[in-house]
Design a protein around this motif. Sequence first.
Motif, PDB file in Angstrom:
ATOM      1  N   ALA A 150       7.866   2.434  -0.553  1.00  0.00           N
ATOM      2  CA  ALA A 150       7.808   0.976  -0.421  1.00  0.00           C
ATOM      3  C   ALA A 150       6.578   0.552   0.365  1.00  0.00           C
ATOM      4  O   ALA A 150       5.848  -0.367  -0.040  1.00  0.00           O
ATOM      5  N   VAL A 151       6.320   1.211   1.492  1.00  0.00           N
ATOM      6  CA  VAL A 151       5.166   0.855   2.318  1.00  0.00           C
ATOM      7  C   VAL A 151       3.864   1.140   1.578  1.00  0.00           C
ATOM      8  O   VAL A 151       2.925   0.330   1.599  1.00  0.00           O
ATOM      9  N   ALA A 152       3.790   2.285   0.912  1.00  0.00           N
ATOM     10  CA  ALA A 152       2.573   2.636   0.170  1.00  0.00           C
ATOM     11  C   ALA A 152       2.283   1.612  -0.922  1.00  0.00           C
ATOM     12  O   ALA A 152       1.137   1.195  -1.121  1.00  0.00           O
ATOM     13  N   CYS A 153       3.334   1.176  -1.620  1.00  0.00           N
ATOM     14  CA  CYS A 153       3.139   0.203  -2.694  1.00  0.00           C
ATOM     15  C   CYS A 153       2.832  -1.186  -2.147  1.00  0.00           C
ATOM     16  O   CYS A 153       2.144  -1.976  -2.796  1.00  0.00           O
ATOM     17  N   HIS A 154       3.341  -1.500  -0.957  1.00  0.00           N
ATOM     18  CA  HIS A 154       2.965  -2.768  -0.315  1.00  0.00           C
ATOM     19  C   HIS A 154       1.461  -2.808  -0.072  1.00  0.00           C
ATOM     20  O   HIS A 154       0.804  -3.818  -0.357  1.00  0.00           O
ATOM     21  N   GLU A 155       0.911  -1.719   0.445  1.00  0.00           N
ATOM     22  CA  GLU A 155      -0.538  -1.684   0.679  1.00  0.00           C
ATOM     23  C   GLU A 155      -1.292  -1.713  -0.647  1.00  0.00           C
ATOM     24  O   GLU A 155      -2.361  -2.334  -0.749  1.00  0.00           O
ATOM     25  N   GLU A 200       1.113 -11.416   2.895  1.00  0.00           N
ATOM     26  CA  GLU A 200       2.019 -10.288   3.096  1.00  0.00           C
ATOM     27  C   GLU A 200       3.243 -10.372   2.186  1.00  0.00           C
ATOM     28  O   GLU A 200       3.685  -9.363   1.624  1.00  0.00           O
ATOM     29  N   ILE A 201       3.780 -11.567   2.050  1.00  0.00           N
ATOM     30  CA  ILE A 201       4.952 -11.748   1.193  1.00  0.00           C
ATOM     31  C   ILE A 201       4.604 -11.425  -0.256  1.00  0.00           C
ATOM     32  O   ILE A 201       5.378 -10.770  -0.975  1.00  0.00           O
ATOM     33  N   ASP A 202       3.437 -11.863  -0.691  1.00  0.00           N
ATOM     34  CA  ASP A 202       3.022 -11.602  -2.074  1.00  0.00           C
ATOM     35  C   ASP A 202       2.795 -10.107  -2.314  1.00  0.00           C
ATOM     36  O   ASP A 202       3.151  -9.591  -3.381  1.00  0.00           O
ATOM     37  N   ALA A 203       2.221  -9.411  -1.340  1.00  0.00           N
ATOM     38  CA  ALA A 203       2.007  -7.965  -1.489  1.00  0.00           C
ATOM     39  C   ALA A 203       3.340  -7.242  -1.633  1.00  0.00           C
ATOM     40  O   ALA A 203       3.484  -6.320  -2.450  1.00  0.00           O
ATOM     41  N   SER A 204       4.335  -7.664  -0.857  1.00  0.00           N
ATOM     42  CA  SER A 204       5.668  -7.062  -0.967  1.00  0.00           C
ATOM     43  C   SER A 204       6.314  -7.406  -2.298  1.00  0.00           C
ATOM     44  O   SER A 204       6.971  -6.567  -2.923  1.00  0.00           O
ATOM     45  N   ARG A 205       6.127  -8.637  -2.754  1.00  0.00           N
ATOM     46  CA  ARG A 205       6.678  -9.049  -4.048  1.00  0.00           C
ATOM     47  C   ARG A 205       6.101  -8.190  -5.174  1.00  0.00           C
ATOM     48  O   ARG A 205       6.826  -7.734  -6.062  1.00  0.00           O
ATOM     49  N   ARG A 206       4.796  -7.962  -5.115  1.00  0.00           N
ATOM     50  CA  ARG A 206       4.153  -7.135  -6.130  1.00  0.00           C
ATOM     51  C   ARG A 206       4.695  -5.701  -6.087  1.00  0.00           C
ATOM     52  O   ARG A 206       4.909  -5.070  -7.132  1.00  0.00           O
ATOM     53  N   ALA A 207       4.899  -5.200  -4.882  1.00  0.00           N
ATOM     54  CA  ALA A 207       5.398  -3.831  -4.736  1.00  0.00           C
ATOM     55  C   ALA A 207       6.793  -3.691  -5.327  1.00  0.00           C
ATOM     56  O   ALA A 207       7.063  -2.768  -6.108  1.00  0.00           O
ATOM     57  N   VAL A 208       7.692  -4.603  -4.956  1.00  0.00           N
ATOM     58  CA  VAL A 208       9.071  -4.526  -5.447  1.00  0.00           C
ATOM     59  C   VAL A 208       9.113  -4.727  -6.956  1.00  0.00           C
ATOM     60  O   VAL A 208       9.864  -4.046  -7.672  1.00  0.00           O
ATOM     61  N   HIS A 240      -1.818  -5.205  -1.695  1.00  0.00           N
ATOM     62  CA  HIS A 240      -2.994  -5.874  -1.120  1.00  0.00           C
ATOM     63  C   HIS A 240      -4.252  -5.550  -1.927  1.00  0.00           C
ATOM     64  O   HIS A 240      -5.112  -6.418  -2.136  1.00  0.00           O
ATOM     65  N   ALA A 241      -4.367  -4.308  -2.368  1.00  0.00           N
ATOM     66  CA  ALA A 241      -5.527  -3.926  -3.172  1.00  0.00           C
ATOM     67  C   ALA A 241      -5.535  -4.669  -4.504  1.00  0.00           C
ATOM     68  O   ALA A 241      -6.597  -5.102  -4.983  1.00  0.00           O
ATOM     69  N   VAL A 242      -4.364  -4.848  -5.088  1.00  0.00           N
ATOM     70  CA  VAL A 242      -4.260  -5.593  -6.344  1.00  0.00           C
ATOM     71  C   VAL A 242      -4.643  -7.053  -6.120  1.00  0.00           C
ATOM     72  O   VAL A 242      -5.304  -7.677  -6.961  1.00  0.00           O
ATOM     73  N   GLN A 243      -4.246  -7.602  -4.984  1.00  0.00           N
ATOM     74  CA  GLN A 243      -4.644  -8.973  -4.648  1.00  0.00           C
ATOM     75  C   GLN A 243      -6.165  -9.110  -4.667  1.00  0.00           C
ATOM     76  O   GLN A 243      -6.715 -10.063  -5.232  1.00  0.00           O
ATOM     77  N   THR A 244      -6.835  -8.159  -4.037  1.00  0.00           N
ATOM     78  CA  THR A 244      -8.296  -8.196  -3.993  1.00  0.00           C
ATOM     79  C   THR A 244      -8.889  -8.057  -5.387  1.00  0.00           C
ATOM     80  O   THR A 244      -9.820  -8.789  -5.755  1.00  0.00           O
ATOM     81  N   ALA A 245      -8.355  -7.132  -6.168  1.00  0.00           N
ATOM     82  CA  ALA A 245      -8.875  -6.909  -7.520  1.00  0.00           C
ATOM     83  C   ALA A 245      -8.714  -8.145  -8.399  1.00  0.00           C
ATOM     84  O   ALA A 245      -9.547  -8.399  -9.279  1.00  0.00           O
TER      85      ALA A 245
END
Length: 228
Positions: A99-104, A172-180, A107-112
């Motif tokens: 979960a933590v790895a995919c959260h980070e 941060e919320i969006d990064a977690s949403r993308r991960a889940v 963030h990379a996907v957000q940048t891309a």
Amino acid sequence: MYVGYGMDLGYWGIVIASVILGGFTQAYIQSTYRKWSHVEATAGETGREVARRMLDAEGASAVGITSVEGHLTDFYDPRDNMLHLSEENCEGGSVASVAVACHEAGHAVQTARGYLPGRMRTALVPVVNFAQQIWMIVLIAGLLLDLAGLAQAAIILFALSVVFHLVTLPVEIDASRRAVAYLGHAGTGIDERGARQVLTAAALTYVAAALVSVLQLLYLVGRTSRRQ
């Protein structure tokens, strides 16, 4: 009750609230992470492997992954375009690690993808770093010299930090949403409820920081206006 600037009941109330919120959020994230770090993700993959697949699937294949020392020291750095994952989350295969790895990775996907709040936060970083270094100096100078303009300038500088904290929340919320979302449809077999709990606990850290910064700003505005 007035003792002096920064030493009244309002000031100590903020200090106490900061300690309580900080202690609660840290205890909650540690207990939640510890609980789900003992539950293996059924796909049997490590945090690095699942994050790699997420990056490739979400258009961020150029992002690298490396491990760093420490506990929950994970972060994505757009400057080197790398996920820096703590060893336990990089090589571990628990629900918490993935979960933590995919959260980070989120963030990379957000940048891309040019996610606007993420771009705003990145743009604010150098400005906020500068403001945090000098706002207290400007405030003290304004109070000692009895110059309302300097005190107001200090509050504006501090307000930039508040804006940064508020912008950080949706990032941060969006990064977690993308991960889940990715974990839910990628066939990882992970316990989505556990992943969501881990990331929700982590998000509380940012909520607490934003709340405290808003309280501090309101306190500074109120105290400075009373001195005029």
